[in-house]
Design a protein around this motif. Structure first.
Motif, PDB file in Angstrom:
ATOM      1  N   LEU A  89       0.823  -1.206   0.000  1.00 15.74           N
ATOM      2  CA  LEU A  89       0.000   0.000   0.000  1.00 15.74           C
ATOM      3  C   LEU A  89       0.861   1.262   0.000  1.00 15.74           C
ATOM      4  O   LEU A  89       0.561   2.232  -0.708  1.00 15.74           O
ATOM      5  N   ILE A  90       1.944   1.228   0.785  1.00 14.05           N
ATOM      6  CA  ILE A  90       2.834   2.398   0.857  1.00 14.05           C
ATOM      7  C   ILE A  90       3.522   2.622  -0.489  1.00 14.05           C
ATOM      8  O   ILE A  90       3.607   3.761  -0.977  1.00 14.05           O
ATOM      9  N   VAL A  91       4.018   1.537  -1.108  1.00 11.60           N
ATOM     10  CA  VAL A  91       4.710   1.653  -2.396  1.00 11.60           C
ATOM     11  C   VAL A  91       3.763   2.180  -3.467  1.00 11.60           C
ATOM     12  O   VAL A  91       4.105   3.069  -4.260  1.00 11.60           O
ATOM     13  N   VAL A  92       2.536   1.623  -3.502  1.00 13.21           N
ATOM     14  CA  VAL A  92       1.554   2.066  -4.493  1.00 13.21           C
ATOM     15  C   VAL A  92       1.182   3.520  -4.267  1.00 13.21           C
ATOM     16  O   VAL A  92       1.053   4.307  -5.220  1.00 13.21           O
ATOM     17  N   CYS A  93       1.029   3.910  -3.011  1.00 12.01           N
ATOM     18  CA  CYS A  93       0.678   5.303  -2.695  1.00 12.01           C
ATOM     19  C   CYS A  93       1.770   6.256  -3.180  1.00 12.01           C
ATOM     20  O   CYS A  93       1.462   7.307  -3.754  1.00 12.01           O
ATOM     21  N   CYS A  94       3.029   5.865  -2.995  1.00  9.07           N
ATOM     22  CA  CYS A  94       4.142   6.705  -3.463  1.00  9.07           C
ATOM     23  C   CYS A  94       4.143   6.792  -4.992  1.00  9.07           C
ATOM     24  O   CYS A  94       4.339   7.870  -5.571  1.00  9.07           O
ATOM     25  N   SER A  95       3.913   5.649  -5.649  1.00  7.63           N
ATOM     26  CA  SER A  95       3.911   5.619  -7.111  1.00  7.63           C
ATOM     27  C   SER A  95       2.768   6.442  -7.685  1.00  7.63           C
ATOM     28  O   SER A  95       2.949   7.228  -8.624  1.00  7.63           O
ATOM     29  N   VAL A  96       1.588   6.298  -7.095  1.00  7.99           N
ATOM     30  CA  VAL A  96       0.421   7.038  -7.572  1.00  7.99           C
ATOM     31  C   VAL A  96       0.579   8.534  -7.317  1.00  7.99           C
ATOM     32  O   VAL A  96       0.225   9.366  -8.160  1.00  7.99           O
ATOM     33  N   SER A  97       1.134   8.894  -6.161  1.00 10.74           N
ATOM     34  CA  SER A  97       1.355  10.307  -5.848  1.00 10.74           C
ATOM     35  C   SER A  97       2.329  10.939  -6.836  1.00 10.74           C
ATOM     36  O   SER A  97       2.135  12.079  -7.278  1.00 10.74           O
ATOM     37  N   THR A  98       3.364  10.181  -7.216  1.00 14.42           N
ATOM     38  CA  THR A  98       4.330  10.678  -8.199  1.00 14.42           C
ATOM     39  C   THR A  98       3.674  10.863  -9.560  1.00 14.42           C
ATOM     40  O   THR A  98       3.906  11.865 -10.251  1.00 14.42           O
ATOM     41  N   ALA A  99       2.839   9.875  -9.953  1.00 11.81           N
ATOM     42  CA  ALA A  99       2.129   9.986 -11.235  1.00 11.81           C
ATOM     43  C   ALA A  99       1.211  11.206 -11.250  1.00 11.81           C
ATOM     44  O   ALA A  99       1.120  11.920 -12.252  1.00 11.81           O
ATOM     45  N   THR A 100       0.544  11.468 -10.122  1.00 10.55           N
ATOM     46  CA  THR A 100      -0.342  12.630 -10.021  1.00 10.55           C
ATOM     47  C   THR A 100       0.443  13.933 -10.148  1.00 10.55           C
ATOM     48  O   THR A 100       0.033  14.862 -10.860  1.00 10.55           O
ATOM     49  N   ALA A 101       1.584  14.007  -9.462  1.00  9.00           N
ATOM     50  CA  ALA A 101       2.408  15.216  -9.514  1.00  9.00           C
ATOM     51  C   ALA A 101       2.937  15.463 -10.927  1.00  9.00           C
ATOM     52  O   ALA A 101       2.929  16.602 -11.421  1.00  9.00           O
ATOM     53  N   LEU A 102       3.364  14.397 -11.609  1.00 15.60           N
ATOM     54  CA  LEU A 102       3.871  14.540 -12.977  1.00 15.60           C
ATOM     55  C   LEU A 102       2.760  14.949 -13.936  1.00 15.60           C
ATOM     56  O   LEU A 102       2.975  15.773 -14.835  1.00 15.60           O
ATOM     57  N   ALA A 103       1.573  14.363 -13.754  1.00 19.04           N
ATOM     58  CA  ALA A 103       0.441  14.727 -14.613  1.00 19.04           C
ATOM     59  C   ALA A 103       0.082  16.201 -14.431  1.00 19.04           C
ATOM     60  O   ALA A 103      -0.152  16.919 -15.417  1.00 19.04           O
ATOM     61  N   TYR A 104       0.051  16.654 -13.189  1.00 21.09           N
ATOM     62  CA  TYR A 104      -0.242  18.064 -12.917  1.00 21.09           C
ATOM     63  C   TYR A 104       0.833  18.970 -13.519  1.00 21.09           C
ATOM     64  O   TYR A 104       0.534  20.043 -14.071  1.00 21.09           O
TER      65      TYR A 104
END
Length: 246
Positions: A89-104
């Protein structure tokens, strides 16, 4: 098993099923998107614009693994599996947060990212073996567009002036008109819109979908982590004890 723990198991199983569905949707959607627009790399000033989609696919794979572990936890009390699930869950949360930041980040600079598109159209040669030319034709056919802003852009290209045919690429032809041969004398048979604005709108939509999906996924991850935390509270790890010697 008491009622509270049974309820927590049901909640955890439901959350894990949601994670599995998220994982399947993200993996399939991301892979289809990458395959469908695999030719578009020549239009970008940076290869990093693909990173949000790539991270989304990686997150989807991790979700499938983590969701499967979470479903197993609904039937087996294991502190080791619980810790592994939280780790995923922690790894996925970090990966998803990074994807969100890059998309923004890329939403605010799409014009810069698409700067090479004009040059790719300008240096079109009509060679079917040229990857850049194939990318131009594929983009026009896929987005149903013609030229950078409209079909008249082709009149300023060396290819158009040297050919002497007064025709645009056949990928500009509206598929509903089978008699279209690309001649500029019949502009009503060509796609009216330019490719730059349509491609930009398509990319903007993809990045917004990634951001919204990521927000929903992060909320689900937090909910799952809380439910697993309560399960671990009801099933504390066993402490080692020294056995009395007989």
């Amino acid at each position: 098993m008491d009622l509270t723990k049974r309820t927590l198991n049901i909640i955890n199983k439901t959350a894990c099923l949601v994670l599995l569905l998220f994982g399947i949707w993200i993996c399939l959607g991301g892979l289809l998107l990458l395959l469908k627009y695999r030719y578009t790399g020549v239009f970008f000033s940076s290869c990093y614009i693909d990173l949000p989609v790539l991270l989304a696919v990686i997150s989807g794979v991790l979700l499938l693994i983590g969701g499967s572990i979470g479903c197993v936890l609904s039937h087996i009390d294991s502190s080791c599996l619980q810790a592994l699930f939280v780790y995923f869950l922690i790894v996925v949360c970090c990966s998803v947060s990074t994807a969100t930041a890059l998309a923004y980040f890329h939403i605010g600079k799409l014009d810069v990212d698409l700067a090479p598109l004009k040059d790719v159209f300008q240096y079109y040669s009509g060679n079917s073996h040229d990857p850049d030319d194939r990318a131009v034709n594929a983009l026009q056919s896929e987005l149903q567009c013609c030229g950078v802003t409209n079909y008249t852009d082709w009149m300023d290209t060396p290819w158009f002036n040297h050919s002497g045919k007064y025709e645009v690429p056949h990928s500009c032809c509206n598929k509903t008109f089978h008699i279209c041969n690309g001649t500029i004398n019949s502009p009503q048979l060509l796609y009216n819109e330019g490719c730059q604005i349509k491609f930009k709108d398509k990319l903007h939509l993809v990045l917004v979908v990634i951001m919204l999906t990521s927000f929903g996924l992060i909320l689900t991850l937090i909910f799952s982590a809380i439910s697993v935390g309560h399960l671990m509270k009801h099933h504390p790890p066993q402490e080692y004890q020294i056995l009395d010697q007989q």
